[in-house]
Structure formats: C-alpha cells, structure tokens
Design a protein around this motif. Structure first.
Motif, PDB file in Angstrom:
ATOM      1  N   GLN A   1       0.832  -1.189   0.000  1.00 27.74           N
ATOM      2  CA  GLN A   1       0.000   0.000   0.000  1.00 27.74           C
ATOM      3  C   GLN A   1       0.879   1.257   0.000  1.00 27.74           C
ATOM      4  O   GLN A   1       2.031   1.233   0.454  1.00 27.74           O
ATOM      5  N   ALA A   2       0.318   2.323  -0.486  1.00 26.50           N
ATOM      6  CA  ALA A   2       1.028   3.601  -0.501  1.00 26.50           C
ATOM      7  C   ALA A   2       1.478   3.949   0.917  1.00 26.50           C
ATOM      8  O   ALA A   2       0.726   3.775   1.880  1.00 26.50           O
ATOM      9  N   GLY A   3       2.708   4.434   1.006  1.00 25.46           N
ATOM     10  CA  GLY A   3       3.283   4.743   2.306  1.00 25.46           C
ATOM     11  C   GLY A   3       4.073   3.592   2.902  1.00 25.46           C
ATOM     12  O   GLY A   3       4.799   3.767   3.889  1.00 25.46           O
TER      13      GLY A   3
ATOM     14  N   ASP B   1       5.600   4.693  -8.028  1.00 23.63           N
ATOM     15  CA  ASP B   1       6.779   3.834  -7.931  1.00 23.63           C
ATOM     16  C   ASP B   1       6.516   2.448  -8.520  1.00 23.63           C
ATOM     17  O   ASP B   1       7.436   1.633  -8.613  1.00 23.63           O
ATOM     18  N   THR B   2       5.272   2.186  -8.895  1.00 25.19           N
ATOM     19  CA  THR B   2       4.934   0.904  -9.496  1.00 25.19           C
ATOM     20  C   THR B   2       5.727   0.697 -10.780  1.00 25.19           C
ATOM     21  O   THR B   2       5.702   1.540 -11.682  1.00 25.19           O
ATOM     22  N   ALA B   3       6.446  -0.416 -10.840  1.00 26.96           N
ATOM     23  CA  ALA B   3       7.312  -0.697 -11.984  1.00 26.96           C
ATOM     24  C   ALA B   3       7.952  -2.061 -11.803  1.00 26.96           C
ATOM     25  O   ALA B   3       7.890  -2.653 -10.721  1.00 26.96           O
ATOM     26  N   VAL B   4       8.562  -2.529 -12.867  1.00 25.72           N
ATOM     27  CA  VAL B   4       9.468  -3.669 -12.761  1.00 25.72           C
ATOM     28  C   VAL B   4      10.847  -3.093 -12.466  1.00 25.72           C
ATOM     29  O   VAL B   4      11.322  -2.219 -13.198  1.00 25.72           O
ATOM     30  N   TYR B   5      11.450  -3.573 -11.405  1.00 27.91           N
ATOM     31  CA  TYR B   5      12.753  -3.063 -10.977  1.00 27.91           C
ATOM     32  C   TYR B   5      13.849  -4.037 -11.420  1.00 27.91           C
ATOM     33  O   TYR B   5      13.742  -5.248 -11.192  1.00 27.91           O
ATOM     34  N   TYR B   6      14.879  -3.468 -12.016  1.00 21.97           N
ATOM     35  CA  TYR B   6      16.002  -4.256 -12.532  1.00 21.97           C
ATOM     36  C   TYR B   6      17.297  -3.819 -11.862  1.00 21.97           C
ATOM     37  O   TYR B   6      17.515  -2.632 -11.624  1.00 21.97           O
ATOM     38  N   CYS B   7      18.168  -4.784 -11.609  1.00 19.52           N
ATOM     39  CA  CYS B   7      19.517  -4.428 -11.186  1.00 19.52           C
ATOM     40  C   CYS B   7      20.464  -4.649 -12.357  1.00 19.52           C
ATOM     41  O   CYS B   7      20.223  -5.487 -13.227  1.00 19.52           O
ATOM     42  N   VAL B   8      21.518  -3.873 -12.358  1.00 19.42           N
ATOM     43  CA  VAL B   8      22.531  -3.955 -13.409  1.00 19.42           C
ATOM     44  C   VAL B   8      23.893  -3.785 -12.751  1.00 19.42           C
ATOM     45  O   VAL B   8      24.032  -3.056 -11.763  1.00 19.42           O
ATOM     46  N   ALA B   9      24.869  -4.486 -13.289  1.00 21.16           N
ATOM     47  CA  ALA B   9      26.220  -4.408 -12.731  1.00 21.16           C
ATOM     48  C   ALA B   9      27.235  -4.434 -13.863  1.00 21.16           C
ATOM     49  O   ALA B   9      27.006  -5.049 -14.910  1.00 21.16           O
ATOM     50  N   THR B  10      28.344  -3.775 -13.634  1.00 19.69           N
ATOM     51  CA  THR B  10      29.412  -3.836 -14.614  1.00 19.69           C
ATOM     52  C   THR B  10      30.336  -5.001 -14.288  1.00 19.69           C
ATOM     53  O   THR B  10      30.564  -5.321 -13.122  1.00 19.69           O
ATOM     54  N   GLU B  11      30.830  -5.617 -15.339  1.00 20.03           N
ATOM     55  CA  GLU B  11      31.764  -6.727 -15.199  1.00 20.03           C
ATOM     56  C   GLU B  11      32.897  -6.521 -16.185  1.00 20.03           C
ATOM     57  O   GLU B  11      32.646  -6.198 -17.355  1.00 20.03           O
ATOM     58  N   ILE B  12      34.126  -6.695 -15.713  1.00 15.60           N
ATOM     59  CA  ILE B  12      35.281  -6.590 -16.598  1.00 15.60           C
ATOM     60  C   ILE B  12      35.661  -7.996 -17.040  1.00 15.60           C
ATOM     61  O   ILE B  12      35.919  -8.874 -16.212  1.00 15.60           O
TER      62      ILE B  12
ATOM     63  N   LYS C   1      17.040 -10.245 -14.308  1.00 15.83           N
ATOM     64  CA  LYS C   1      15.606 -10.219 -14.573  1.00 15.83           C
ATOM     65  C   LYS C   1      14.947  -9.349 -13.515  1.00 15.83           C
ATOM     66  O   LYS C   1      15.418  -9.273 -12.388  1.00 15.83           O
ATOM     67  N   GLY C   2      13.904  -8.692 -13.879  1.00  8.73           N
ATOM     68  CA  GLY C   2      13.280  -7.734 -12.989  1.00  8.73           C
ATOM     69  C   GLY C   2      12.414  -8.366 -11.919  1.00  8.73           C
ATOM     70  O   GLY C   2      12.065  -9.546 -11.963  1.00  8.73           O
ATOM     71  N   THR C   3      12.077  -7.537 -10.951  1.00  6.60           N
ATOM     72  CA  THR C   3      11.129  -7.927  -9.909  1.00  6.60           C
ATOM     73  C   THR C   3      10.039  -6.864  -9.849  1.00  6.60           C
ATOM     74  O   THR C   3      10.317  -5.667  -9.861  1.00  6.60           O
ATOM     75  N   GLN C   4       8.792  -7.314  -9.825  1.00  7.19           N
ATOM     76  CA  GLN C   4       7.653  -6.404  -9.910  1.00  7.19           C
ATOM     77  C   GLN C   4       7.353  -5.761  -8.560  1.00  7.19           C
ATOM     78  O   GLN C   4       7.230  -6.459  -7.548  1.00  7.19           O
ATOM     79  N   VAL C   5       7.217  -4.453  -8.568  1.00  8.42           N
ATOM     80  CA  VAL C   5       6.768  -3.705  -7.400  1.00  8.42           C
ATOM     81  C   VAL C   5       5.467  -3.007  -7.765  1.00  8.42           C
ATOM     82  O   VAL C   5       5.415  -2.258  -8.751  1.00  8.42           O
ATOM     83  N   THR C   6       4.435  -3.258  -7.003  1.00 11.75           N
ATOM     84  CA  THR C   6       3.137  -2.634  -7.242  1.00 11.75           C
ATOM     85  C   THR C   6       2.703  -1.916  -5.968  1.00 11.75           C
ATOM     86  O   THR C   6       2.643  -2.531  -4.900  1.00 11.75           O
ATOM     87  N   VAL C   7       2.422  -0.632  -6.104  1.00 10.34           N
ATOM     88  CA  VAL C   7       2.003   0.183  -4.968  1.00 10.34           C
ATOM     89  C   VAL C   7       0.560   0.606  -5.184  1.00 10.34           C
ATOM     90  O   VAL C   7       0.255   1.303  -6.167  1.00 10.34           O
ATOM     91  N   SER C   8      -0.310   0.203  -4.297  1.00  7.22           N
ATOM     92  CA  SER C   8      -1.726   0.531  -4.419  1.00  7.22           C
ATOM     93  C   SER C   8      -2.028   1.814  -3.649  1.00  7.22           C
ATOM     94  O   SER C   8      -1.419   2.106  -2.617  1.00  7.22           O
ATOM     95  N   SER C   9      -2.997   2.554  -4.161  1.00  2.00           N
ATOM     96  CA  SER C   9      -3.348   3.833  -3.518  1.00  2.00           C
ATOM     97  C   SER C   9      -4.410   3.650  -2.455  1.00  2.00           C
ATOM     98  O   SER C   9      -4.996   2.593  -2.318  1.00  2.00           O
TER      99      SER C   9
END
Length: 116
Positions: A12-14, A86-97, A108-116
C-alpha cells in the motif's frame, strides 16, 4: 556474472519494501533501474564501490536507499514512503570486466506494485 533480483511485491502507498540483487561473481558499479507500465526504463540509484559514491534519481531521493554487501555480493534497495508512481518492474545492473572490456549485466526484474 549473473544477477538475480528479488523482494518485489504488492504494498500500500506509504509502505516499504526491500529489494535484493544477488550477483554470482565479482562486479564493479551496481545500480537499480525501473520500468513503469508502458514507459521507458529509468535510472533509480547507483553505487560505485561499497558504501561510497551513491547517486539517486530525484524522484526517489530521500525515500530510497541503495546499499551493498561485499560478503555475499548482494545489492539492496530499501524503499520507504512508496507511492503509486513507484509501481514498476525493478532491474539491477552491474558492470563486469571480462577480457579487458567492461560489460553491463542485467538481471531479470522484480515487480513492485504500490496501491493507492
């Protein structure tokens, strides 16, 4: 390097959520991006190193905190004061040498859903 994001859900929101991104190996800069429904992927937060050099998008500044655990190669995003936008699919990214070249590895993303 492979990245596995987790921790998303419905809140929920907050409310608050903590996202995790586990890396299978050594990484450089790590960051979070998000992609709201029907929109482009946007930058959220970045950390270079461990504990220093963090930077946030204006939309999340003061509400989200990025952190990193060197012992288990895991990136976190602590999200508080969540808003419906803020509802979105959240992705992490990293640099690798690898072989003298720097690559961006996406999880792969993880879904975040915020209800009002």
């Amino acid at each position: 390097v492979q990245l596995q994001a987790s921790g998303g859900g419905l809140v929920q929101a907050g409310g608050s959520l903590r996202l995790s991104c586990a890396a299978s190996g050594r990484t450089g800069v790590m960051a979070w991006f998000r992609q709201p429904p029907g929109r482009e992927r946007d930058f959220v937060a970045v950390m270079a190193g461990y504990g220093s050099n963090t930077y946030y998008a204006d939309a999340v500044k003061g509400r989200f905190t990025i952190s990193r655990d060197s012992d288990n190669n895991t990136l976190y995003l602590e999200m508080t004061g969540l808003k419906p936008e803020d509802t979105a699919v959240y992705y992490c990214v990293a640099t690798e040498i690898d072989g003298g070249r720097t690559y961006a590895r996406w999880g792969k993303g993880t879904q975040v859903t915020v209800s009002s």
